[in-house]
Design a protein around this motif. Structure first.
Motif, PDB file in Angstrom:
ATOM      1  N   LEU A  82       0.854  -1.176   0.000  1.00 47.04           N
ATOM      2  CA  LEU A  82       0.000   0.000   0.000  1.00 47.04           C
ATOM      3  C   LEU A  82       0.896   1.235   0.000  1.00 47.04           C
ATOM      4  O   LEU A  82       1.805   1.348   0.819  1.00 47.04           O
ATOM      5  N   ARG A  83       0.674   2.143  -0.913  1.00 45.39           N
ATOM      6  CA  ARG A  83       1.534   3.318  -1.051  1.00 45.39           C
ATOM      7  C   ARG A  83       0.985   4.451  -0.189  1.00 45.39           C
ATOM      8  O   ARG A  83      -0.093   4.986  -0.464  1.00 45.39           O
ATOM      9  N   LEU A  84       1.744   4.823   0.844  1.00 44.96           N
ATOM     10  CA  LEU A  84       1.297   5.819   1.816  1.00 44.96           C
ATOM     11  C   LEU A  84       2.181   7.060   1.713  1.00 44.96           C
ATOM     12  O   LEU A  84       3.385   7.005   1.951  1.00 44.96           O
ATOM     13  N   LEU A  97      -0.898  12.113  -4.855  1.00 44.28           N
ATOM     14  CA  LEU A  97      -2.201  11.466  -4.675  1.00 44.28           C
ATOM     15  C   LEU A  97      -3.053  11.652  -5.927  1.00 44.28           C
ATOM     16  O   LEU A  97      -3.672  10.697  -6.424  1.00 44.28           O
ATOM     17  N   ARG A  98      -3.077  12.859  -6.447  1.00 51.91           N
ATOM     18  CA  ARG A  98      -3.895  13.148  -7.634  1.00 51.91           C
ATOM     19  C   ARG A  98      -3.332  12.485  -8.889  1.00 51.91           C
ATOM     20  O   ARG A  98      -4.076  12.204  -9.825  1.00 51.91           O
ATOM     21  N   ALA A  99      -2.026  12.208  -8.896  1.00 53.27           N
ATOM     22  CA  ALA A  99      -1.408  11.543 -10.042  1.00 53.27           C
ATOM     23  C   ALA A  99      -1.509  10.026  -9.953  1.00 53.27           C
ATOM     24  O   ALA A  99      -1.036   9.328 -10.851  1.00 53.27           O
ATOM     25  N   GLY A 100      -2.101   9.514  -8.871  1.00 54.71           N
ATOM     26  CA  GLY A 100      -2.221   8.077  -8.703  1.00 54.71           C
ATOM     27  C   GLY A 100      -0.936   7.398  -8.267  1.00 54.71           C
ATOM     28  O   GLY A 100      -0.813   6.176  -8.362  1.00 54.71           O
ATOM     29  N   GLU A 101       0.024   8.170  -7.750  1.00 58.54           N
ATOM     30  CA  GLU A 101       1.301   7.598  -7.335  1.00 58.54           C
ATOM     31  C   GLU A 101       1.304   7.190  -5.862  1.00 58.54           C
ATOM     32  O   GLU A 101       2.251   6.551  -5.393  1.00 58.54           O
ATOM     33  N   THR A 102       0.278   7.588  -5.123  1.00 63.60           N
ATOM     34  CA  THR A 102       0.049   7.088  -3.767  1.00 63.60           C
ATOM     35  C   THR A 102      -1.413   6.680  -3.649  1.00 63.60           C
ATOM     36  O   THR A 102      -2.273   7.203  -4.367  1.00 63.60           O
ATOM     37  N   ASP A 103      -1.686   5.725  -2.752  1.00 63.06           N
ATOM     38  CA  ASP A 103      -3.062   5.306  -2.508  1.00 63.06           C
ATOM     39  C   ASP A 103      -3.700   6.158  -1.417  1.00 63.06           C
ATOM     40  O   ASP A 103      -4.856   6.579  -1.538  1.00 63.06           O
ATOM     41  N   LEU A 104      -2.929   6.392  -0.354  1.00 63.55           N
ATOM     42  CA  LEU A 104      -3.360   7.172   0.794  1.00 63.55           C
ATOM     43  C   LEU A 104      -2.224   8.121   1.165  1.00 63.55           C
ATOM     44  O   LEU A 104      -1.090   7.940   0.741  1.00 63.55           O
ATOM     45  N   MET A 105      -2.533   9.110   1.985  1.00 66.20           N
ATOM     46  CA  MET A 105      -1.490   9.965   2.530  1.00 66.20           C
ATOM     47  C   MET A 105      -1.895  10.415   3.919  1.00 66.20           C
ATOM     48  O   MET A 105      -3.084  10.423   4.260  1.00 66.20           O
ATOM     49  N   LEU A 106      -0.893  10.757   4.720  1.00 64.98           N
ATOM     50  CA  LEU A 106      -1.161  11.321   6.037  1.00 64.98           C
ATOM     51  C   LEU A 106      -1.331  12.824   5.907  1.00 64.98           C
ATOM     52  O   LEU A 106      -0.552  13.498   5.227  1.00 64.98           O
TER      53      LEU A 106
END
Length: 222
Positions: free
Chosen positions: A24-26, A63-72
């Motif tokens: 999962l990319r955070l 996040l908007r580029a689809g390079e992460t799934d979630l972020m803090l």
């Protein structure tokens, strides 16, 4: 913060063959320590998460580029395309200064003390309403906190703090990633920041992402 359930998508591969899903990319800014505590509290394996750093000047680009799934995230950006979980952690407030700074040797400081020194302007695409919470424009007594320096990257921030009497009102979690000559001094009259997980609204997140959001929220309630 209001929880908004992400859209779940299956984790099965296109071939249908059994395979380990990718981590999962955070997205994180600064230290992995805060994120690691959230992952551990949610009882998810370390190997199931990949930490991806983002710069504060472009907080939602990956996040908007689809390079992460979630972020803090800390605080609610009120961006219409960003959805937030409930609170999953707290992060204490601090001021960052160089080791030579008059505040560096203090055990803790107040906003009034901080206001003697120049801080940093809201960078790039960072939400101004959130920056006002990160770096308050005024002390509790109404004294202006001068936000004059340009904020770009963490490395540039460190160099400015190292070479001037500038300060940056920030978070205690950054202590884990800053060099020894940058001091993280707690600010005792600012409440800790709520930390949440964010995702792009309408994105078909993998089911394991939703499990992580749910487990992190439950862990924070205990």
């Amino acid at each position: 913060m209001t929880s908004r359930t992400p859209v779940a998508a299956g984790d099965a591969s296109a071939s249908g063959a059994a395979a380990s899903p990718r981590p999962l990319r955070l997205g994180i800014h600064g230290s992995t320590h805060l994120a690691a505590r959230i992952v551990a509290a949610a009882d998810h394996p370390v190997s199931s998460i990949e930490y991806i750093r983002y710069e504060v000047s472009e907080p939602f680009r990956l996040l908007r580029a689809g390079e992460t799934d979630l972020m803090l995230v800390k605080y609610d950006p009120f961006d219409p395309d960003i959805a937030l979980s409930q609170r999953v952690a707290w992060d204490g407030r601090a001021v960052l200064v160089g080791a030579h700074h008059p505040l560096a040797a203090q055990e803790s400081v107040s906003l009034e003390q901080i206001a003697d020194y120049e801080g940093f302007r809201c960078p790039g695409d960072f939400p101004p309403n959130v920056w006002d919470l990160v770096v308050p424009p005024h002390t509790w007594a109404g004294r202006a906190i001068r936000r004059t320096h340009t904020m770009t990257t963490v490395l540039a921030l460190v160099e400015r703090l190292r070479s001037t009497l500038a300060m940056h009102v920030s978070f205690q979690s950054l202590e884990a990633v800053l060099p020894p000559d940058i001091k993280v001094v707690p600010v005792h009259d600012l409440p800790p920041s709520p930390v949440a997980l964010a995702w792009l609204r309408g994105t078909r997140l993998p089911e394991r992402a939703w499990r992580f959001v749910r487990d992190a929220e439950r862990a924070a309630e205990r």
